[in-house]
Enzyme design. Sequence first.
Site, short mmCIF file in Angstrom:
data_model
loop_
_atom_site.label_atom_id
_atom_site.label_comp_id
_atom_site.label_asym_id
_atom_site.label_seq_id
_atom_site.Cartn_x
_atom_site.Cartn_y
_atom_site.Cartn_z
N SER A 104 -4.39 1.61 5.81
CA SER A 104 -5.81 1.33 5.95
C SER A 104 -6.32 0.75 4.63
O SER A 104 -5.65 -0.07 4.00
CB SER A 104 -6.54 2.61 6.33
N LYS B 10 -10.50 -2.00 9.21
CA LYS B 10 -9.80 -0.87 8.61
C LYS B 10 -10.42 0.46 9.03
O LYS B 10 -9.72 1.49 9.13
CB LYS B 10 -9.78 -1.01 7.09
N TYR C 143 -13.08 -7.35 7.72
CA TYR C 143 -11.94 -6.60 7.18
C TYR C 143 -12.27 -5.12 7.09
O TYR C 143 -11.48 -4.27 7.53
CB TYR C 143 -11.59 -7.15 5.79
#
Length: 276
Positions: free
Chosen positions: A166, A186, A182
Amino acid sequence: MTDQTKDFSLTGLFGVKDLDVVITGAGTGIGFYMAKGFAVNGAVTHIVGRRKEKLEEAKAAILELHQDARVQIHAADISSRSEVNALASSLSKVDVLINCAGIVLPDDPCTHLSALPELQKALLSSPPETWSNTFSVNVESVFYLSASLLHLLAAAPNGGRIINVSSIGSIMSDPNTHQPAYQASKAAVNHLTRLLASKFRNCGITVNAISPGYFPSQMQNPDNPKSMLARAKDLVPLKRGGEEEDAAGTAIWLASRAGSYVDGQIISLSGGREWA
């Protein structure tokens, strides 16, 4: 097993020798650091990535460290379900799967101090492909590859392990960053980790995630004085960026007997950056 027969040696607790470990995104960055750690310690290390030349460079570097390392190259785009199917079909034994491949596609910069018109313009400039491609690589591939290797992981003699990579961006909301797709992807990886842990708990498979902070990678350029990695001494309570051994050691812990009672967890690997 009695206390007298339990193995509390380092090789007993942290040994990964002869494990088949599949690592995506292993040609560079954190995936490469993990690949080095497993290969040097006797694992059969399967390195996966889109660019065969990068995988060949990674294998050569590992063999320089340990000439007897067992490293197998698999060139595959894990955002493609057909290529994932082909990868899964090529494997006959998997003890550990590390989903490390990821992309970041920054948007136009803006912060909380941007005037409303500029803020809105920057946010709306993000093309649809940024979100779809980011989630395809960072989230969907984790789900589909894990499911595709489920039968092999379930057959692992000491229990299968899935380790997702992650990011501290999954929980930090710094207005100075401009990577919303992004960071959202995650965060999705974190929840997917817990979801898969609950789904696979009767299959003898544990699922955890490592949440790295600032490590040298294609996403963090140490030569850029404005990068988070270059500023790590100011940003991180431990006053440094992450190092190769930090990434490799955490993954080896989770893959070994020492980490066998950890399941459904997000392991922070950020030098304390998340809380400071």
